[in-house]
Design a protein around this motif. Structure first.
Motif, PDB file in Angstrom:
ATOM      1  N   THR A 149      69.728  22.545  31.228  1.00 36.63           N
ATOM      2  CA  THR A 149      68.982  23.170  30.137  1.00 36.63           C
ATOM      3  C   THR A 149      69.321  24.652  30.078  1.00 36.63           C
ATOM      4  O   THR A 149      69.701  25.269  31.069  1.00 36.63           O
ATOM      5  CB  THR A 149      67.460  23.019  30.329  1.00 36.63           C
ATOM      6  OG1 THR A 149      67.080  23.647  31.565  1.00 36.63           O
ATOM      7  CG2 THR A 149      67.052  21.562  30.358  1.00 36.63           C
ATOM      8  N   HIS A 169      67.779  24.545  24.711  1.00 34.67           N
ATOM      9  CA  HIS A 169      68.860  23.558  24.656  1.00 34.67           C
ATOM     10  C   HIS A 169      68.850  22.630  25.880  1.00 34.67           C
ATOM     11  O   HIS A 169      68.542  23.050  26.995  1.00 34.67           O
ATOM     12  CB  HIS A 169      70.221  24.247  24.578  1.00 34.67           C
ATOM     13  CG  HIS A 169      70.465  24.960  23.289  1.00 34.67           C
ATOM     14  ND1 HIS A 169      70.472  24.312  22.082  1.00 34.67           N
ATOM     15  CD2 HIS A 169      70.716  26.266  23.016  1.00 34.67           C
ATOM     16  CE1 HIS A 169      70.711  25.186  21.116  1.00 34.67           C
ATOM     17  NE2 HIS A 169      70.857  26.384  21.657  1.00 34.67           N
ATOM     18  N   PHE A 218      71.720  19.930  27.431  1.00 33.62           N
ATOM     19  CA  PHE A 218      73.102  19.527  27.218  1.00 33.62           C
ATOM     20  C   PHE A 218      73.679  18.711  28.371  1.00 33.62           C
ATOM     21  O   PHE A 218      74.686  19.106  28.968  1.00 33.62           O
ATOM     22  CB  PHE A 218      73.987  20.756  26.981  1.00 33.62           C
ATOM     23  CG  PHE A 218      73.901  21.311  25.595  1.00 33.62           C
ATOM     24  CD1 PHE A 218      74.437  20.621  24.524  1.00 33.62           C
ATOM     25  CD2 PHE A 218      73.276  22.510  25.360  1.00 33.62           C
ATOM     26  CE1 PHE A 218      74.361  21.131  23.235  1.00 33.62           C
ATOM     27  CE2 PHE A 218      73.193  23.033  24.081  1.00 33.62           C
ATOM     28  CZ  PHE A 218      73.735  22.339  23.014  1.00 33.62           C
ATOM     29  N   ALA A 265      77.867  19.877  21.936  1.00 34.24           N
ATOM     30  CA  ALA A 265      77.367  19.934  20.559  1.00 34.24           C
ATOM     31  C   ALA A 265      78.422  19.473  19.567  1.00 34.24           C
ATOM     32  O   ALA A 265      78.103  18.832  18.555  1.00 34.24           O
ATOM     33  CB  ALA A 265      76.901  21.346  20.231  1.00 34.24           C
ATOM     34  N   GLY A 269      71.524  19.125  21.719  1.00 33.22           N
ATOM     35  CA  GLY A 269      70.674  20.229  22.141  1.00 33.22           C
ATOM     36  C   GLY A 269      69.707  20.612  21.032  1.00 33.22           C
ATOM     37  O   GLY A 269      69.185  19.764  20.305  1.00 33.22           O
ATOM     38  N   GLY A 270      69.470  21.919  20.870  1.00 35.54           N
ATOM     39  CA  GLY A 270      68.547  22.376  19.838  1.00 35.54           C
ATOM     40  C   GLY A 270      68.988  22.062  18.427  1.00 35.54           C
ATOM     41  O   GLY A 270      68.169  22.038  17.500  1.00 35.54           O
TER      42      GLY A 270
END
Length: 588
Positions: free
Chosen positions: A80, A84, A86, A163, A203-204
């Motif tokens: 983290t 986020h 990942f 991402a 993620g975010g």
């Protein structure tokens, strides 16, 4: 809806459908236009590839340590950072660890593959859903290739690597959801893809995925008057999001990066969003050539104005019952990109306009001009009875391509400098860990773009594990000239394998040069001075970090000499070093 196969002219004025075999052949030929663009993108990616380990990649050191220890654990996988999550990057690092010993070239190749895969899948989806003629389809895919495969959409690393693969899953889910629109039963593929996309890769940026999928589910339910499968998708999204929030909140405050200014920060957020949108076409290279954000704001304003028109026209087609699957696909692309831009503008406004041009956002924001390109080609393809509409659509498309060309030029010029930049950063690794523990006031580039308290032990681990630039090197030497000279003002670093008890090296100067001495500082051991007389010197190490620094600085420094025709300030020639093998340990 009037997008089904029919014979004769359809109600929306499009030409009659061809047979399935003819359509498939035309689609395949249209997709071929993507190949040369993809090849050029591969060249651009290769031009900036370098074996570097830097920045957010240090977040994944605990996972690599767990692999080295043979005990991978769930906490090590669930990386983290801020808001986020990942773990997907850790999954992508597994083959890199076992096959290549952690290579920056692997990272670049895998990231470039994600960009190419997302563009190809998006183009295939457009070809499958296209209801117009083959010429306009070919031109649409060529335009998409120019936008999606611009070097602006650069291969990334660390969190951004995951991402970029999250965008691949996103485009697959969009194609599956739109492809079955009008078929009676919604595909469950988006629901199956939601957990890995949200929990492993995006993620975010999963906010954009959730917003797009919920919009698609709502439109599907309203259009078909059936809610079972849309409800399954919505429930899967909700459960995945709840689990995401629980995991991240247990590690860090989820909203730590939210702005504190309230309504006062709104103008800055809007400006950040304009620049962020414009950077989807202009990238970072354009800013290096033209240090102003005016063009970014203009490009962002153009894209947002077109997006408002596109969303309004598309929603209107849904309300009239004339929407086609490609309309839904365009809407999903726009919702994803606009939601992402909105959230990033809130959480990263403190980074200022320059932060909005970051390459790591482009994989997501690129879907905004991609969706608009498709929509504009639809406008050009649909009934020609309104030439004014076709004219402004053509002008808008030309403006988008003009900004895209400017961004392509900037990042194409920047590509080789990116490689040099990476090489310079990688060159600090040995220097970083050769210094004894203590306060470190080095520049960020000297700590590999990450805080020294994290990057320093991280590089030490890579050294001890024989990973990255330390793999396959019995002796690693940095700072010497190509012909083996130490020059004034530049230290030489020599690293033996970890645990080596000593380094043997000869230090010489040509006959007739004045006598001199060098200072040698082992990473673990006492400093000493060496006489530059050609003798073989042994430098003992008192710890596992078998690294020595040779310097010509100090009161008794060797006077440099510049021979005729050689402008370098030569100090001494350091002969081929050799390392004593580490002691063998007996198995218990």
């Amino acid at each position: 809806m009037t997008g089904g196969a029919g014979r004769g002219v359809r109600a929306d004025g499009a030409p009659p459908d061809r047979t399935a075999r003819q359509r498939d052949g035309l689609r395949r030929r249209a997709l071929l236009v993507l190949l040369p663009i993809a090849a050029l993108y591969g060249v651009a990616a290769r031009r900036q590839s370098f074996d570097v380990f830097m920045e957010a990649e240090f977040l994944h050191i605990p996972f690599l340590q767990s692999l080295a220890e043979g005990r991978p654990s769930l906490p090590a996988v669930l990386t983290t950072f801020g808001e986020h999550l990942f773990p997907g990057t850790n999954l992508l690092l597994i083959p890199d660890y076992y096959l290549f010993g952690i290579s920056g070239h692997y990272t670049t190749a895998v990231a470039a593959l994600a960009v190419l895969a997302a563009a190809a899948i998006l183009a295939v989806a457009v070809a499958r859903l296209w209801r117009g003629g083959p010429v306009s389809l070919t031109l649409c895919i060529a335009t998409l290739g120019a936008v999606l495969l611009s070097p602006v959409n650069a291969p990334m690393w660390g969190m951004a690597l995951a991402a970029q693969w999250g965008v691949v899953l996103t485009v697959i889910a969009m194609g599956a959801l739109a492809g079955r629109f009008g078929a009676g039963r919604m595909s469950l593929s988006p629901a199956a893809l939601a957990p890995p996309a949200i929990l492993l890769f995006l993620g975010g940026y999963a906010v954009g995925f959730i917003a797009a999928m919920l919009s698609g589910a709502l439109l599907w339910g309203l259009n078909h008057r059936t809610w079972r499968r849309p409800a399954i998708l919505a429930a899967t999204l909700a459960l995945s999001a709840a689990l995401y929030v629980a995991i991240v909140s247990a590690a860090v405050p989820l909203f730590a990066n939210a702005p504190r200014g309230g309504a006062a920060a709104l103008p800055a957020m809007l400006d950040f969003g304009l620049v962020l949108g414009g950077a989807s076409l202009l990238g970072t290279g354009f800013h290096a050539l033209h240090p102003s954000f005016l063009a970014y704001r203009a490009a962002g304003l153009l894209l947002f104005a077109l997006a408002a028109l596109a969303l309004g026209a598309t929603v209107s087609r849904f309300r009239r019952g004339t929407a086609e699957p490609l309309d839904l696909f365009v809407l999903l692309l726009l919702v994803y990109a606009l939601s992402t831009i909105a959230v990033v503008s809130v959480f990263r406004v403190a980074n200022g306009p320059e932060g909005a041009t970051g390459n790591w956002y482009v994989a997501h924001t690129k879907l905004l001009p991609a969706g608009l390109v498709i929509w504009l080609w639809q406008r050009l393809e649909r009934p020609a009875s309104r030439p004014v509409r076709a004219a402004w659509a053509g002008l808008a498309l030309a403006a988008v391509l003009l900004f895209a060309a400017a961004g392509l030029r900037g990042d194409w010029i920047k590509a080789p400098y990116v490689r040099d930049w990476k090489a310079a950063i990688a060159g600090h690794a040995l220097d970083l860990i050769s210094r004894p523990p203590g306060p470190d006031s080095a520049e960020r580039s000297e700590t590999l773009l990450w805080p020294a308290e994290v990057s320093k032990p991280g590089v030490e681990f890579l050294y001890r594990a024989g990973l990255w630039r330390f793999r396959g090197h019995p002796v690693l030497v940095e700072g010497l000239t190509a012909d083996g000279w130490l020059v004034a003002g530049r230290d030489v670093l020599i690293a033996c394998p970890p645990g080596a008890p000593a380094l043997e090296v000869a230090v010489t100067r040509p006959p007739g040069w004045p006598p001199a001495r060098l200072r040698v500082t082992p990473r673990d051991g006492a400093p000493a001075e060496l006489s530059v007389d050609g003798a073989a010197w042994t430098i003992p190490f008192a710890g596992p970090l078998a690294i020595a620094r040779f310097s010509a600085q100090g009161d008794r420094a060797a006077p440099p000499v510049s021979p005729p025709g050689d402008p370098r300030a030569l100090v001494a020639r350091i002969g081929p070093p050799s390392c004593s093998p580490p002691p063998r340990t007996r198995a218990p």
